[in-house]
Structure formats: C-alpha cells, structure tokens
Design a protein around this motif. Structure first.
Motif, PDB file in Angstrom:
ATOM      1  N   SER A  25       5.502   5.928 -11.389  1.00 16.41           N
ATOM      2  CA  SER A  25       6.806   6.002 -10.741  1.00 16.41           C
ATOM      3  C   SER A  25       6.733   5.528  -9.299  1.00 16.41           C
ATOM      4  O   SER A  25       7.660   4.888  -8.799  1.00 16.41           O
ATOM      5  CB  SER A  25       7.337   7.437 -10.805  1.00 16.41           C
ATOM      6  N   SER A  26       5.636   5.823  -8.604  1.00 23.07           N
ATOM      7  CA  SER A  26       5.485   5.377  -7.219  1.00 23.07           C
ATOM      8  C   SER A  26       5.517   3.860  -7.132  1.00 23.07           C
ATOM      9  O   SER A  26       6.113   3.287  -6.223  1.00 23.07           O
ATOM     10  CB  SER A  26       4.165   5.893  -6.642  1.00 23.07           C
ATOM     11  N   GLN A  27       4.879   3.196  -8.088  1.00 16.58           N
ATOM     12  CA  GLN A  27       4.828   1.744  -8.052  1.00 16.58           C
ATOM     13  C   GLN A  27       6.182   1.124  -8.372  1.00 16.58           C
ATOM     14  O   GLN A  27       6.555   0.094  -7.819  1.00 16.58           O
ATOM     15  CB  GLN A  27       3.779   1.249  -9.047  1.00 16.58           C
ATOM     16  N   LEU A  28       6.940   1.758  -9.275  1.00 15.71           N
ATOM     17  CA  LEU A  28       8.229   1.206  -9.659  1.00 15.71           C
ATOM     18  C   LEU A  28       9.325   1.535  -8.658  1.00 15.71           C
ATOM     19  O   LEU A  28      10.247   0.745  -8.460  1.00 15.71           O
ATOM     20  CB  LEU A  28       8.630   1.738 -11.043  1.00 15.71           C
ATOM     21  N   GLU A  31       0.858  -1.178   0.000  1.00 19.41           N
ATOM     22  CA  GLU A  31       0.000   0.000   0.000  1.00 19.41           C
ATOM     23  C   GLU A  31       0.898   1.232   0.000  1.00 19.41           C
ATOM     24  O   GLU A  31       1.539   1.547   1.007  1.00 19.41           O
ATOM     25  CB  GLU A  31      -0.902   0.008   1.242  1.00 19.41           C
ATOM     26  N   ILE A  32       0.974   1.907  -1.131  1.00 17.42           N
ATOM     27  CA  ILE A  32       1.825   3.081  -1.254  1.00 17.42           C
ATOM     28  C   ILE A  32       1.040   4.290  -0.763  1.00 17.42           C
ATOM     29  O   ILE A  32       0.038   4.686  -1.363  1.00 17.42           O
ATOM     30  CB  ILE A  32       2.294   3.272  -2.709  1.00 17.42           C
ATOM     31  N   ARG A  33       1.497   4.862   0.330  1.00 20.50           N
ATOM     32  CA  ARG A  33       0.733   5.900   0.999  1.00 20.50           C
ATOM     33  C   ARG A  33       1.107   7.304   0.554  1.00 20.50           C
ATOM     34  O   ARG A  33       0.256   8.176   0.452  1.00 20.50           O
ATOM     35  CB  ARG A  33       0.927   5.753   2.523  1.00 20.50           C
ATOM     36  N   LYS A  34       2.384   7.524   0.297  1.00 22.32           N
ATOM     37  CA  LYS A  34       2.800   8.886  -0.066  1.00 22.32           C
ATOM     38  C   LYS A  34       4.075   8.810  -0.902  1.00 22.32           C
ATOM     39  O   LYS A  34       4.965   8.001  -0.644  1.00 22.32           O
ATOM     40  CB  LYS A  34       3.069   9.709   1.205  1.00 22.32           C
ATOM     41  N   THR A  35       4.138   9.692  -1.888  1.00 24.09           N
ATOM     42  CA  THR A  35       5.308   9.781  -2.753  1.00 24.09           C
ATOM     43  C   THR A  35       5.530  11.236  -3.122  1.00 24.09           C
ATOM     44  O   THR A  35       4.571  11.974  -3.363  1.00 24.09           O
ATOM     45  CB  THR A  35       5.113   8.959  -4.037  1.00 24.09           C
ATOM     46  N   ARG A  36       6.787  11.641  -3.145  1.00 24.87           N
ATOM     47  CA  ARG A  36       7.118  12.932  -3.759  1.00 24.87           C
ATOM     48  C   ARG A  36       8.317  12.712  -4.667  1.00 24.87           C
ATOM     49  O   ARG A  36       9.343  12.177  -4.273  1.00 24.87           O
ATOM     50  CB  ARG A  36       7.369  14.018  -2.732  1.00 24.87           C
ATOM     51  N   VAL A  84      -1.684   9.937  -2.872  1.00 28.78           N
ATOM     52  CA  VAL A  84      -0.286   9.509  -2.904  1.00 28.78           C
ATOM     53  C   VAL A  84       0.656  10.629  -3.340  1.00 28.78           C
ATOM     54  O   VAL A  84       1.781  10.723  -2.862  1.00 28.78           O
ATOM     55  CB  VAL A  84      -0.133   8.276  -3.830  1.00 28.78           C
ATOM     56  N   ALA A  85       0.221  11.504  -4.245  1.00 25.43           N
ATOM     57  CA  ALA A  85       1.124  12.523  -4.787  1.00 25.43           C
ATOM     58  C   ALA A  85       0.800  13.933  -4.310  1.00 25.43           C
ATOM     59  O   ALA A  85       1.438  14.887  -4.756  1.00 25.43           O
ATOM     60  CB  ALA A  85       1.094  12.484  -6.315  1.00 25.43           C
TER      61      ALA A  85
END
Length: 858
Positions: free
Chosen positions: A233-236, A216-221, A408-409
């Motif tokens: 990109s978050s998944q990779l 579970e990807i919660r946050k990405t910057r 997420v973003a």
C-alpha cells in the motif's frame, strides 16, 4: 493499471457486499460573517470575493463590504481577493459554529505586462500563446534533475448508497453495528463510510537525461478495510505518481485515458476560453482564464487557470472532468495544483529556473454500474517541500525505482508531529481524519465485514490467505472436458510471512474420466530484491493442448482456464523439469537462463517420420523427448513496478516497448531426441495517440533452421472459442497451422469516443468503437514437411494433419466492434480474409464470427 488498482478494487468489492445508510441527517451549519475594508482608507470594499481555501465555496461582499457565508464543512482558512488589492487569508476556528472575521485589504502595486489584443480575437489567446512560447523556461521537464520531500494523504470512503442497497440484510447489520458512531458527511451532505486513511512521507528524485525516477518511502501509516499489507500500500499510495500531472504536456493521462490539456499545443482545438480578470496569488499578479470544452462529450476539462503576468508561467490550475465526458464510473473528478518557481541549486544563485508543483489535490467520486450502485469518494492531497533542482544523482542511484525504509510502517508519534509542523501543515490529520480512523477500527470488528474482507481478497488475488500460505488460484479449481471429465485442482503458494527468501508453489489435480493425477511444484530462492535475482526449479506432469500452453498464451490466466472446458482436441501428456536463474544486472534488462527437459505423449492420433529421408520406409514414432537450455533477455525501458511481498508486480512502461529475445538449444548430448536451434522475438507496446485513441501492438517472430516434428516447431495460437481474446487469431482453429519461421503482428485500436461521440443518440450510450488487425506470415521448409506422415496408425486411425502457410500469402483477420456496452461488455465481429478453403481437419472455414468479452475500464 490492473495491479495498481488492486487495493482500490478490493475496497470496491468489499463495498459491494455492504454499505452505510445514506440518509441525509440533519447537521449544524457553520456561519462566518465579517467586513472587508481598505487597509489605508478604512472604506468598505464592495463585491470582494470571499472563499474557503481549497473549496469552490464562497460569496461576494455587498455594497457596504459585508459578507455572510453559511456552509456544512469548513477548511482551514478563508481567502478574500479583489481587483487592485493583495489577496488576504485568515485562519478559521473549526470548533466554533459561528464566528466573525474582518479583512483589511492592502492595495497591490504590481504592474501588469502589456497585453496586445488583436481585433476580433479572444484576449485569452494571446496569454496562452505566451504560455507555450515560454514553456522551455517554465516547464519542470527542462530541469536536468530535481528532488523534494513529499507528503501524501489518501482518503477513500463509500457514499451515495441507494435505497435498494439499504434494504440488503448485510447492509442492515452494518447499519445496526455502526448506528452509535459519529457520522461523516461530504460537501453535498451524503453520509460517508471511511474505507481507507493513509499518510506517507517520501523523498522523490527525478532525472531528465537519461530519464530516471526514484522514490524513497520513509514512513507510512495506514488504516483500511481489506488493506493489510503496509508495504504494498505504501508503494501504491505514496509519492507523486497519483497526482503529478504536468499540464504543459499536450495530454494528461488519467484513469488510462488521455485528456486534452487546456495549456497544451492544441488548446484552441479543444477549448473555449474567457479571460475573466487579474488576481493576486501570493505575491504574483495572475491572469485568470476560464476554460470549457468545445464539445462536452470529449475527454477535456472544465475549470480555471491562473497565469503569472510576468513570466507567463502556469501558477495555479483547477480542472474538473466535464459531466458529459465519455468516461465510466466517474461522477466527478477534480485536480488542483499550485506551482512555484525554483532556484537553481547547482549554481547557488537566485536565478529562477522552472516551476514545480508544491501543492496538489485530486478528488474523485466514483460510481458503479446501474442506478442502484453505491459510490466511492477518493481524495489525495500532496505537498512538496525542501526542493533541490539541477543536481542529478549518478545514474546507478536510480536503479531501484521504489525503496522502502526498514521502519516504514513502525509507529513513531514524534516523527508525525514533525511532519505536521514542517511538511503537511494544515493538511495533516484533522478532526474528520481522526474520526475516519476510529470508524475504520470499529468497522473491522464487525463479523460480516471480516467475512467480506476474506471474500474480496479471494476475488481480487485469486488466492485465500492462511498466514504464510495462500490457497488457489480459484479460476483453476474446476474444469470439465472430454479427456479428463470433471477436473479438480488444488494449489498453493507461500508469501513473505512464510519466508522472505524461499518461495514455494504447487498444485495437484485429478480427472474423473482419465483417472489420472496431475501435479506441479516449484521452489525458488530470492537472492536479491534490488537486482531481482532468483534461483529456482520446477517440475510438472499435466495435460496440455497443442499450441495452447501457458508459455504461448503469455500468462492469460482466464483464457487458459476456460480452454480446459469442452472438447479437448490436441491433448497430450507433458512431463517437464526446469532449473533457472534470473537476474536484472541493469535496470530494465532482465536475463533468464534455463536448463530443462520436457516430454510429448499425444492423446490424439499423431505420428511422424524418425528418418524423413527414407520416406514411407522411415520408422514412425509418436512421442518426443526434448532436452534443452535457453537464455532470454527482456528489455523494458522506463518500466515501473512495486514489490508485493516476494512478488514483483509490473505497472507497465511509459511510452516504451517491451522487447524479449530468447535463444533455445536442444541437445542430443543431454538426452534429447533432436539437436536444434531456435530463436524467438517479441515486442509489445501501448501507444497513446491523443484524440485518436489508444493502440496496442504485439509483434512476434521465430525461426529454427533445424528439421523437427511439428510439436517442436511453432504452432500458432488459434482461438475457436466464443470468447474474444486479444493477441490470438480468433478465427483460427487450435493447431491449424505450424511454421518453422514466422512473423506475426496483432494490432488493436480503441477509438474511445472519437467517432461515436459525434453521433446524436449514440453518444449518450458512451459506446466506443474498436478495431483489430491480425496478420501472420509463416512457412515450413520441405524438409520439415517431409517429417509428417499420412500413414494410418496401427489402430487404423488417420493421423492428425497440421497445416502450413504459404510464405507469400499471409494469414489475415480484420475485426471491428462496439466496446463499453453497459460499461462492461464488448461485441466484435471478426473476418477471416485468407486461407478460406477447408481446414486441416477437412471442415469448411467460417469466414465471419461474432465474439464477446467483458472487462473493467474507465
């Protein structure tokens, strides 16, 4: 592998158009001095090890306990260790160029387990045997389940730009625009040009029986050049997939290769070991063992491993890929892991169960082809925390392997401040990371960079993006053949900017010789992403080649595009219409139902008997109308995939075959010329065989009990072109054979460096031996052979004859060749061993041919 590397390939392609001046600028050096003493007696501790945490940079204290360390770049802390003392760490002030740090070491009181050394035996062997013996107690794969919070930081930058590249006009324009920006240097003093900087936080879940994963990807910057899609990109880049190697396994998969583990079952066959010392890591006394490959050219590591003296668990490892390893494009690669024991969360006791990695770091320096190519540095840092073990979730919980938070973003500074305090610690964005983000923002404002981004987007995806619509793919843009003349095709597809539910695709083509327009269109509605459910319809009217339709060649886009050039034998006009429904009710099982029609109108001399029982008195026909329905089941256990907008991209399966079974029913009641049944099966898999290399196989079979003209049977896929294409018969002509029942197998084996690494002179070339075997068992019933006619056409032309196989004699091809020539090219010889008489067209058969191909692989 290819889809996983899409953002990285985009960065490399961008970098091939521009780079940064790589002159080593003068930079002030940091100096740290100090004194190491015994905390109880105050006496100096001579020859203590003083090192930067996270770097292989350090020194020793002198006989008076004093040390001095001069370096170009700092980490967050300094560590001192000495035999008989506890390891001590001290924070470093990165803003000060000169500082003094004294250490007072406390004696360690841990008792070591007894180590029995046999006469003449390397003392490290006993420790390693205990590691394997205790694996069932320490390896995390023994846990029924575990979950944790993961923080991942990814940094990518261009480096090592040659003098020749600096003279490129595009590069000079980049340098002029960036000349006023602060420089970033690596630990060797090379100037870096940041290309990507990302942080990601996720909750990672693993279950052993059945084996399931969920993230579970919660946050990405993310900030990056040629990286616009935060979701993909978050998944990779998020999670533990890039750096979660388990060194208890016999082989460690990296960049598509299998490296022998220094703590696997075969450790003695691959490595030389040296028991260096015992040292303290945290509150544990560990054996420090150094390891080197027995043969430098093997896929093995150089480094150190620290083993807990009480549990014989792997506590820490630092592994580097040897400089002599048969690996492309990699100048240096380092893996560092720190592991800690976990407590059984299910029982609530203080029982230690299994060791999980809590800190991981992967750093790679990649280079291109040739001495004048640029380089790329990539570093991934991961921290795991809030670990729970042996609390498996219900199996259905893992049905969605990767799930993105709705936010997420979105920007949330308070959230990232919390991450820095509780998850990332000293590895959160530091001064250099913030500077890298500023450089990326400045870089993307340069016009030539924006142009380069657009070019490599087309090169990587095949499409040119215009908001919600993408034009392409470019391999189909032009072709020239004997039927159409110059063929020009324009196509498009929509993406999730256009709609999150509706997906449109289409193209139009025109030939200057046949003066005919061709077209195709498709509209899909995405009902569910979780269970990947689509409802759609498509129609097309285009020129195809008998035995070489997109369905038969399995989506090989480049081979299909190249097949439209040159002499276009076996051409026919096909009008096809289909409606379909696709869903994945259970993870790994994809069901597709289709209702459709297709027409066959040959442009070559062809006719068949409508009533074969009448023999030569039967009416003859050339065209066919086929109306059908089908149901297909695709089984792919352990398949991983990511979502790219409205597309689902598979990342392959983990050591499991992909099985496909399809049943097709033609029906006169729907308007078809024939009623028939057909069943086809496919199984394909890649097998990693450790030191023996990699083997891939495709097993296909088909059967129809019906009496049909040849185009409705199974034309076998030949490949008379000079291009080597796997999963085809490379010495068979187009539509040379047709069957109504068949079994085919295609096997390809890559020996990697198994043999050539042992040959002096050749091993320096990094060539790799490859081999293939392709076999086909097929036959055609007497009733189906009776459908064929040799009666001349009305214009006097003799109709095309399609051959059939003897069910007792297989068609066989064997091949061998050299791969990795100049790191790109492959040359392979193919022998045709059976059916060596004249072909169905009356021409003699070539028994042997040499073909070539090009590919990118590590």
């Amino acid at each position: 592998m290819k889809t996983l590397l899409r953002p990285f390939l985009s960065l490399i392609l961008t970098g091939s158009l521009f780079a940064l001046s790589n002159k080593t600028h003068a930079q002030a050096l940091y100096t740290i001095t100090g004194l190491v003493t015994d905390a109880h007696t105050g006496e100096p501790v001579p020859f203590a090890s003083v090192a930067l945490v996270g770097r292989r940079v350090g020194t020793l204290s002198d006989e008076n306990g004093r040390y001095a360390l001069t370096i170009k770049n700092l980490t967050d802390s300094l560590a001192v260790s000495s035999l008989g003392y506890l390891t001590l760490r001290h924070a470093i002030d990165k803003e000060r160029m000169t500082q003094a740090i004294d250490f007072k070491l406390s004696p360690g009181g841990n008792a070591l387990q007894e180590v029995i050394v046999r006469a003449g035996e390397n003392p490290a062997f006993r420790v390693l045997r205990q590691v394997r013996k205790n694996r069932l107690l320490n390896d995390r794969s023994r846990l029924s389940a575990y979950e944790c919070d993961s923080y991942v930081k990814t940094e990518i930058a261009l480096s090592h730009v040659s003098e020749k590249m600096r003279r490129n006009p595009l590069i000079r324009r980049i340098n002029e625009a960036m000349s006023q920006q602060d420089s970033l240097l690596d630990d060797e003093g090379h100037r870096l040009l940041p290309m990507l900087a990302s942080e990601s936080v996720s909750r990672y879940y693993s279950r052993s029986n059945p084996q399931r994963l969920r993230e579970e990807i919660r946050k990405t910057r993310i900030k990056g050049v040629a990286v616009d899609d935060a979701g993909l990109s978050s998944q990779l880049l998020g999670g533990t997939g890039l750096v979660n190697q388990n060194f208890y396994n016999n082989y460690i998969p990296i960049l598509g290769k299998d490296f022998a583990s220094p703590t696997g079952d075969n450790w003695k066959n691959w490595y030389e070991f040296f028991l260096a010392d015992t040292t303290q890591i945290g509150d544990r006394i560990c054996y420090e063992i150094q390891f080197d490959p027995k043969r430098p050219e093997d896929l093995a590591f150089v480094g150190k491993v620290w083993i807990d003296t009480l549990s014989f668990a792997l506590c820490q490892i630092e592994a580097h890929i040897g400089s002599g390893a048969n690996l492309n494009y990699v100048r240096r690669l380092t893996i560092e892991q720190e592991l800690e024991p976990t407590l059984d969360s299910a029982s609530g006791s203080s029982t230690t169960t299994g060791w999980l990695p809590v800190s991981l770091r992967l750093m790679a320096d990649l280079v291109g082809v040739g001495k004048q190519s640029l380089g790329m540095r990539a570093q991934v840092t991961l921290h795991n925390s809030n670990i729970l073990v042996n609390r498996p979730r219900p199996v259905g919980f893992y049905d969605q392997p990767i799930e993105l938070s709705d936010t997420v973003a979105t920007t949330n500074d308070r959230y990232w401040n919390m991450v820095q305090r509780e998850l990332a610690g000293t590895d959160s964005l530091n001064h250099n990371d913030r500077k890298a983000r500023q450089l990326i923002d400045s870089l993307r404002q340069i016009p030539v960079v924006r142009t380069a981004e657009a070019i490599d987007e087309v090169a990587v995806t095949g499409f040119y993006k215009l908001g919600g619509v993408e034009l392409g793919p470019y391999p189909y843009l032009f072709a020239y053949n004997s039927v159409e003349g110059l063929r020009t095709r324009l196509g498009f597809r929509t993406n999730d900017r256009f709609s999150r539910s509706w997906i449109l695709r289409g193209y139009v083509a025109y030939g200057t010789l046949d003066h005919r327009f061709k077209y195709g269109a498709e509209i899909d509605y995405l009902l569910s992403r979780r269970h990947w459910t689509l409802l759609g319809g498509r129609m097309s009217s285009d020129l195809e080649r008998l035995g070489l339709t997109p369905e038969l060649i399995g989506g090989n886009r480049m081979f299909y595009a190249l097949s439209r050039f040159g002499r276009y034998r076996g051409a026919y006009q096909r009008v096809q219409r289909e409606v379909f429904f696709m869903t994945e009710p259970v993870k790994g099982i994809l069901i597709t139902t289709t209702l459709g029609s297709r027409s066959f109108q040959p442009l070559f001399p062809f006719q068949y008997r409508v009533e074969p029982d009448l023999g030569d008195q039967s009416p003859l026909r050339s065209t066919i109308m086929d109306m059908y329905w089908s149901i297909e089941a695709r089984l792919a256990r352990k398949e991983k995939y990511v979502m790219d907008g409205n597309d689902r991209i598979t990342l392959g399966t983990k050591r499991a075959p992909v099985l496909t079974i399809r049943y097709t029913r033609g029906a006169r009641t729907l308007g078809s010329d024939y009623s028939y049944s057909r069943i086809t099966l496919r199984a394909q898999q890649m097998l990693r065989l450790g030191p023996l290399g990699q083997m891939t196989y495709l097993l296909a079979a088909g059967y129809t009990p019906s009496t049909l003209p040849a185009p409705l049977l199974f034309p076998h896929v030949g490949n008379p072109t000079p291009l080597l294409t796997i999963n085809t018969f490379n010495r068979m002509q187009f539509y040379e054979f047709v069957s109504d029942r068949f079994v085919a197998i295609h096997i390809q084996h890559k020996f990697e460096g198994l043999l050539f690494n042992r040959l002096p002179g050749i091993r320096k070339l990094n060539w790799r031996l490859v081999a293939n075997a392709d076999a086909l068992w097929g036959s055609e019933t007497r009733a189906n052979r009776a459908v064929e006619t040799f009666k001349p056409m009305p214009d006097g032309l003799k109709p095309i004859h399609i051959g059939s196989l003897n069910g007792r004699i297989p068609y066989v091809e064997l091949g061998y060749g050299i791969d990795n020539i100049f790191k790109i090219f492959r040359i392979q010889g193919i022998h045709r061993l059976t059916y060596l008489g004249a072909g169905s067209n009356g021409l003699p058969i070539d028994k042997f041919v040499v073909k070539g191909s090009a590919s990118f692989s590590f």
